[in-house]
Design a protein around this motif. Sequence first.
Motif, PDB file in Angstrom:
ATOM      1  N   SER A  80      -8.924  -0.344 -19.863  1.00  0.00           N
ATOM      2  CA  SER A  80      -8.449   0.569 -20.909  1.00  0.00           C
ATOM      3  C   SER A  80      -9.595   1.222 -21.673  1.00  0.00           C
ATOM      4  CB  SER A  80      -7.561  -0.193 -21.893  1.00  0.00           C
ATOM      5  OG  SER A  80      -6.582  -0.910 -21.219  1.00  0.00           O
ATOM      6  N   LEU A  81     -10.427   1.974 -20.978  1.00  0.00           N
ATOM      7  CA  LEU A  81     -11.571   2.585 -21.636  1.00  0.00           C
ATOM      8  C   LEU A  81     -11.575   4.087 -21.406  1.00  0.00           C
ATOM      9  CD1 LEU A  81     -14.405   0.118 -20.575  1.00  0.00           C
ATOM     10  CD2 LEU A  81     -13.171   0.145 -22.733  1.00  0.00           C
ATOM     11  N   VAL A  82     -12.014   4.811 -22.424  1.00  0.00           N
ATOM     12  CA  VAL A  82     -12.231   6.245 -22.263  1.00  0.00           C
ATOM     13  C   VAL A  82     -13.724   6.498 -22.439  1.00  0.00           C
ATOM     14  CG1 VAL A  82     -11.703   8.548 -23.118  1.00  0.00           C
ATOM     15  CG2 VAL A  82      -9.958   6.749 -23.204  1.00  0.00           C
ATOM     16  N   GLU A 106      -1.814   9.081 -30.965  1.00  0.00           N
ATOM     17  CA  GLU A 106      -1.466  10.357 -31.596  1.00  0.00           C
ATOM     18  C   GLU A 106      -2.724  11.192 -31.806  1.00  0.00           C
ATOM     19  OE1 GLU A 106      -0.318   7.434 -32.577  1.00  0.00           O
ATOM     20  OE2 GLU A 106       1.836   7.513 -32.947  1.00  0.00           O
ATOM     21  N   GLU A 107      -3.779  10.527 -32.303  1.00  0.00           N
ATOM     22  CA  GLU A 107      -5.034  11.251 -32.528  1.00  0.00           C
ATOM     23  C   GLU A 107      -5.652  11.720 -31.224  1.00  0.00           C
ATOM     24  OE1 GLU A 107      -6.325   8.585 -36.365  1.00  0.00           O
ATOM     25  OE2 GLU A 107      -7.928   9.299 -35.062  1.00  0.00           O
ATOM     26  N   LEU A 108      -5.524  10.879 -30.183  1.00  0.00           N
ATOM     27  CA  LEU A 108      -6.086  11.248 -28.890  1.00  0.00           C
ATOM     28  C   LEU A 108      -5.406  12.508 -28.359  1.00  0.00           C
ATOM     29  CD1 LEU A 108      -8.012  10.427 -26.545  1.00  0.00           C
ATOM     30  CD2 LEU A 108      -6.100   9.228 -25.535  1.00  0.00           C
ATOM     31  N   LYS A 109      -4.077  12.568 -28.524  1.00  0.00           N
ATOM     32  CA  LYS A 109      -3.353  13.749 -28.059  1.00  0.00           C
ATOM     33  C   LYS A 109      -3.716  14.970 -28.895  1.00  0.00           C
ATOM     34  CE  LYS A 109       0.519  11.757 -25.611  1.00  0.00           C
ATOM     35  NZ  LYS A 109       1.982  11.576 -25.519  1.00  0.00           N
ATOM     36  N   ALA A 110      -3.907  14.739 -30.202  1.00  0.00           N
ATOM     37  CA  ALA A 110      -4.291  15.852 -31.073  1.00  0.00           C
ATOM     38  C   ALA A 110      -5.677  16.371 -30.686  1.00  0.00           C
ATOM     39  CB  ALA A 110      -4.276  15.395 -32.531  1.00  0.00           C
ATOM     40  N   LEU A 111      -6.580  15.432 -30.376  1.00  0.00           N
ATOM     41  CA  LEU A 111      -7.931  15.824 -29.972  1.00  0.00           C
ATOM     42  C   LEU A 111      -7.871  16.622 -28.670  1.00  0.00           C
ATOM     43  CD1 LEU A 111     -11.029  15.644 -30.229  1.00  0.00           C
ATOM     44  CD2 LEU A 111     -10.942  13.490 -29.010  1.00  0.00           C
ATOM     45  N   THR A 112      -7.035  16.161 -27.739  1.00  0.00           N
ATOM     46  CA  THR A 112      -6.874  16.865 -26.477  1.00  0.00           C
ATOM     47  C   THR A 112      -6.469  18.322 -26.736  1.00  0.00           C
ATOM     48  OG1 THR A 112      -6.216  14.816 -25.400  1.00  0.00           O
ATOM     49  CG2 THR A 112      -5.589  16.850 -24.303  1.00  0.00           C
ATOM     50  N   ASP A 113      -5.492  18.502 -27.621  1.00  0.00           N
ATOM     51  CA  ASP A 113      -5.041  19.857 -27.926  1.00  0.00           C
ATOM     52  C   ASP A 113      -6.129  20.666 -28.620  1.00  0.00           C
ATOM     53  OD1 ASP A 113      -2.498  19.883 -26.827  1.00  0.00           O
ATOM     54  OD2 ASP A 113      -1.644  18.790 -28.525  1.00  0.00           O
ATOM     55  N   GLN A 114      -6.881  19.982 -29.485  1.00  0.00           N
ATOM     56  CA  GLN A 114      -7.930  20.702 -30.207  1.00  0.00           C
ATOM     57  C   GLN A 114      -9.016  21.203 -29.254  1.00  0.00           C
ATOM     58  OE1 GLN A 114     -10.095  18.451 -33.142  1.00  0.00           O
ATOM     59  NE2 GLN A 114     -11.481  20.183 -33.454  1.00  0.00           N
ATOM     60  N   ILE A 115      -9.386  20.349 -28.273  1.00  0.00           N
ATOM     61  CA  ILE A 115     -10.418  20.753 -27.311  1.00  0.00           C
ATOM     62  C   ILE A 115      -9.935  21.985 -26.544  1.00  0.00           C
ATOM     63  CG2 ILE A 115     -11.713  20.046 -25.274  1.00  0.00           C
ATOM     64  CD1 ILE A 115     -11.704  17.192 -26.371  1.00  0.00           C
ATOM     65  N   VAL A 116      -8.647  21.990 -26.174  1.00  0.00           N
ATOM     66  CA  VAL A 116      -8.094  23.143 -25.471  1.00  0.00           C
ATOM     67  C   VAL A 116      -8.148  24.374 -26.380  1.00  0.00           C
ATOM     68  CG1 VAL A 116      -6.036  24.127 -24.411  1.00  0.00           C
ATOM     69  CG2 VAL A 116      -6.634  21.746 -23.993  1.00  0.00           C
ATOM     70  N   ALA A 117      -7.804  24.175 -27.663  1.00  0.00           N
ATOM     71  CA  ALA A 117      -7.820  25.294 -28.606  1.00  0.00           C
ATOM     72  C   ALA A 117      -9.231  25.855 -28.761  1.00  0.00           C
ATOM     73  CB  ALA A 117      -7.277  24.839 -29.963  1.00  0.00           C
ATOM     74  N   ALA A 173     -24.002   8.145 -22.581  1.00  0.00           N
ATOM     75  CA  ALA A 173     -22.566   8.001 -22.369  1.00  0.00           C
ATOM     76  C   ALA A 173     -22.096   6.811 -23.177  1.00  0.00           C
ATOM     77  CB  ALA A 173     -22.269   7.771 -20.892  1.00  0.00           C
ATOM     78  N   ASP A 174     -20.882   6.894 -23.640  1.00  0.00           N
ATOM     79  CA  ASP A 174     -20.335   5.772 -24.389  1.00  0.00           C
ATOM     80  C   ASP A 174     -18.833   5.720 -24.112  1.00  0.00           C
ATOM     81  OD1 ASP A 174     -20.358   3.592 -25.996  1.00  0.00           O
ATOM     82  OD2 ASP A 174     -21.342   4.587 -27.680  1.00  0.00           O
ATOM     83  N   PHE A 175     -18.167   4.718 -24.673  1.00  0.00           N
ATOM     84  CA  PHE A 175     -16.742   4.602 -24.404  1.00  0.00           C
ATOM     85  C   PHE A 175     -16.024   4.248 -25.684  1.00  0.00           C
ATOM     86  CE2 PHE A 175     -18.648   0.485 -24.036  1.00  0.00           C
ATOM     87  CZ  PHE A 175     -17.777  -0.322 -24.760  1.00  0.00           C
ATOM     88  N   PHE A 176     -14.738   4.522 -25.705  1.00  0.00           N
ATOM     89  CA  PHE A 176     -13.903   3.972 -26.756  1.00  0.00           C
ATOM     90  C   PHE A 176     -12.651   3.393 -26.129  1.00  0.00           C
ATOM     91  CE2 PHE A 176     -13.125   8.625 -26.790  1.00  0.00           C
ATOM     92  CZ  PHE A 176     -11.755   8.679 -26.585  1.00  0.00           C
ATOM     93  N   TYR A 177     -12.005   2.510 -26.873  1.00  0.00           N
ATOM     94  CA  TYR A 177     -10.787   1.868 -26.402  1.00  0.00           C
ATOM     95  C   TYR A 177      -9.699   2.924 -26.248  1.00  0.00           C
ATOM     96  CZ  TYR A 177      -6.460  -0.812 -26.961  1.00  0.00           C
ATOM     97  OH  TYR A 177      -5.209  -1.316 -26.813  1.00  0.00           O
ATOM     98  N   PHE A 178      -9.030   2.944 -25.095  1.00  0.00           N
ATOM     99  CA  PHE A 178      -7.922   3.870 -24.861  1.00  0.00           C
ATOM    100  C   PHE A 178      -6.825   3.482 -25.841  1.00  0.00           C
ATOM    101  CE2 PHE A 178      -4.300   5.263 -21.992  1.00  0.00           C
ATOM    102  CZ  PHE A 178      -4.559   6.609 -22.114  1.00  0.00           C
ATOM    103  N   PRO A 179      -6.641   4.280 -26.902  1.00  0.00           N
ATOM    104  CA  PRO A 179      -5.907   3.763 -28.064  1.00  0.00           C
ATOM    105  C   PRO A 179      -4.411   3.618 -27.808  1.00  0.00           C
ATOM    106  CG  PRO A 179      -6.471   6.063 -28.396  1.00  0.00           C
ATOM    107  CD  PRO A 179      -7.067   5.679 -27.078  1.00  0.00           C
ATOM    108  N   SER A 180      -3.781   2.835 -28.675  1.00  0.00           N
ATOM    109  CA  SER A 180      -2.336   2.647 -28.568  1.00  0.00           C
ATOM    110  C   SER A 180      -1.658   3.513 -29.635  1.00  0.00           C
ATOM    111  CB  SER A 180      -1.982   1.181 -28.765  1.00  0.00           C
ATOM    112  OG  SER A 180      -2.613   0.693 -29.930  1.00  0.00           O
ATOM    113  N   LEU A 235       2.756  -1.953 -31.086  1.00  0.00           N
ATOM    114  CA  LEU A 235       2.633  -2.851 -29.933  1.00  0.00           C
ATOM    115  C   LEU A 235       1.273  -3.537 -29.919  1.00  0.00           C
ATOM    116  CD1 LEU A 235       4.305  -0.575 -27.275  1.00  0.00           C
ATOM    117  CD2 LEU A 235       5.134  -2.804 -27.991  1.00  0.00           C
ATOM    118  N   GLY A 236       0.539  -3.414 -31.021  1.00  0.00           N
ATOM    119  CA  GLY A 236      -0.771  -4.038 -31.080  1.00  0.00           C
ATOM    120  C   GLY A 236      -1.767  -3.275 -30.232  1.00  0.00           C
ATOM    121  N   ASN A 237      -2.838  -3.971 -29.796  1.00  0.00           N
ATOM    122  CA  ASN A 237      -3.844  -3.349 -28.958  1.00  0.00           C
ATOM    123  C   ASN A 237      -3.837  -3.977 -27.576  1.00  0.00           C
ATOM    124  OD1 ASN A 237      -4.738  -1.626 -30.981  1.00  0.00           O
ATOM    125  ND2 ASN A 237      -6.238  -3.126 -31.719  1.00  0.00           N
ATOM    126  N   PRO A 238      -2.988  -3.481 -26.699  1.00  0.00           N
ATOM    127  CA  PRO A 238      -2.923  -4.064 -25.369  1.00  0.00           C
ATOM    128  C   PRO A 238      -4.145  -3.673 -24.543  1.00  0.00           C
ATOM    129  CG  PRO A 238      -1.442  -2.194 -25.517  1.00  0.00           C
ATOM    130  CD  PRO A 238      -2.088  -2.325 -26.851  1.00  0.00           C
TER     131      PRO A 238
END
Lengths: 383, 427
Positions: free
Chosen positions: B147-149, B168-179, B297-304, B310-313
């Motif tokens: 579960s890493l990005v 939610e933030e990850l999806k918002a960031l995705t949209d922002q990058i497209v914008a 390069a670095d990574f962050f936890y693929f967020p929930s 559901l916690g952090n699976p």
Amino acid sequence: MDNIAGRKPAVVWATQISAAVLVILWLLPTVGLLISSFRSADQIAGSGWWQSIFPQEQNIMIRAKSAADQTQEGALYVIEGNLFEQEGLDQGEISAWGTSSRAIAAYTSGQTADLGNKGRLSVQANGDYRFENNSEFSGKRGQRVFLTSVSPPNFTLDNYKNVLFSDGGDGMAKAFFNTLTVTIPATIIPILIAAFAAYALAWMDFKGRALLIAFVVGLLVVPLQLALIPLLKFHNSIGIGKGYLGVWMAHTGFGLPLAIYLLRNYMVGLPKDIIENARVDGATEFQIFIKIILPLSFPALASFAIFQFLWTWNDLLVGLVFLIDSTGDTTIMTRQITELLGSRGGNWEILATAAFVSISVPLAVFFFMQKYLVRGLLAGSVK
Amino acid sequence: MKKSLMTGVAALALISSGATAQDLKGEVITVSGTWLSSEAEIIESVFDLFEEKTGATVKYVGSDSFEQQIQIDAEAGSAPNIAVFPQPGLAAGMASKGFLTPLKPQVSDWVKDNYAAGQSWVDLGSYADANGDKQHYGMFFRVDLKSLVWYSPENFEDAGYEIPESMEELKALTDQIVADGETPWCIGLGSGAATGWPATDWVEDMMLRTQAPEVYDAWVDNSMPFNDPKVIEAVEEFGWFARNSDYVSGGAGAVATTDFRDSPKGLFASPPQCYMHRQASFIPAFFPEGTVVGEDADFFYFPSYESKELGNPVLGAGTLFAITNESEGAHALIEFLQDPKAHETWMAQGAFLTPHKGVDLSAFETDAERAMNNILLGATTFRFDGSDLMPGGVGAGSFWTGMVDYTSGKSAEEVTADIQASWDSLK
């Protein structure tokens, strides 16, 4: 041929042109592989081999030297160098550059970028750069410089070094001799057996000969994968286990049907009169075989030898099953090469290079015995 | 009195360790697995420690066709002492044919007590034997975190992006990058005959982020059908990222054909072809030469989802050691894997995570790996890669091909129904 050419030049032209086209089609992947074998993994991933042979415009990112390399000139702190030399690249011609991934062509060569409190950076067309600041540079990594440059073709011999001399070259050299130890007996033994069998099936009269021939031909269609487990079980039960003897026997067994079929078809086409003359003169079957049949069948023997040699040389499956045991003391070239590919098989550059290393011996054999190959291929088909 | 007792115990310990050392002198233990080239050298350095300790000789042979070869060797009776399985499915299959030897009971107890979430590691290594009785066969050693990005910190800095803390933030960031006129994701499913597997990890991660862990378990053992609306929802969550041409480098059509090994290179291209890449902890092996994890390069936890509670699976996978040809040395080698030193030796050489609670975390080669291991140890829910647990025909077959079909435009309903049908046909 001359008079045919005189009569039908159009046909000759057509054959020659289509032959040339076919040759080019066949060679194209090989040429690509050869060029790829001289390129690094990142180059292969970045652009096609056909682009690599010409100077090309490319966008790359190179880091300037880090803060550790700064010098002091009066009140100024300076980092200097050449971007291409640092990376070991051939000199390119920089047309535009930038310091942000969002504006990779913000400046042209010779311009100076003001990065605020991070300093002032200027980059020349030949890659020389000068990065100066009023205060000391800090940070572990150097400033990123994004370049748009025209670079000459860049090739490397590293892949060959890697394939031939990794672990001091022992691995590949050992594997090379092991492969020879497998292939040479695995080529000679089936020929010896098949030549006798082919003679018997072609020229000796006995009951059930036709059936026996049909049976041998039928064996040609049996896939060898079917026999792997039973045969290995058999080897284990009679005490051969995994080893050279086992792999020779396996290769012999798998090669025999084609060998017998090929040689028999060739021998059957030999002139009947000679053999009958010899019989009348009182020659035994063995003498006929040794003195007449064998010398006359030389092209067919040679062509089968080439086939058998080539596929035992390239074989990995039979070697893995019958030779390479879990102690890892025996290895063959094909296995050595798959090992170099890495656990996830992503090292394309190694694949390309290894292909050329392992092809070298079969190529030599092929060129050395080429004329027999063609004659042998026609064996039995043209009478 | 007390002192003499202590020395007595120490002497006894010395004798017992000395005894095992002598026992194994001259014994050869053969091991085969899938690790090749640099990884083979590392595992050999781990075995060197064992050789020093016991006097035995360990011979390791790696093979890229391990999966086929181990079965041929086991059938024919020439199996190595120990096999290192890349995933539990194959080991379970071999156990049911009676080719594996159960581990000693004290090994199971040890794993339970000393691995984080110990019971789950025992369960993952326990399979039905030829008589249908469940036994502990596999000892996990080396774990991958899925579960890493991955991203380039400097590219994020250039663009002014923040690391998302929730889905939610990850999806918002995705949209922002497209914008901003850029492409957010690099996704590649290509992997030769195994094409499609990276997408199964996506779907599993999405399952864990949209459903409770019990639902995930029910999905993996098929007590909930594959075409349940919950699974379809998870597949469509993946589709939200992968089937939108604006979101993926090269467009949605390139997802299935891009090789997973080439896919992360887009992060480091000039200009960047994408900003994020979701992949397991092993992927730095395919970053361009000279890339330093933690800096370039670095990574962050693929967020929930923040909203789903559901916690952090965490999704992971791992390799397990099992005995395929019993000998005293084989049991001793399994026992040696309990030694923190065995783990630390590989930790120091990179790309190694472990659930072993007793290891010295300072042995990690980089901070990045220490951080990954902390994600692993700190997970509220840990689940094993579901496709590795499903029957081979699904988890290494129709699930892969189904996901390729899905990214090429087939509907999630159709794809999941096909996969369920293939599962039914295996029963």
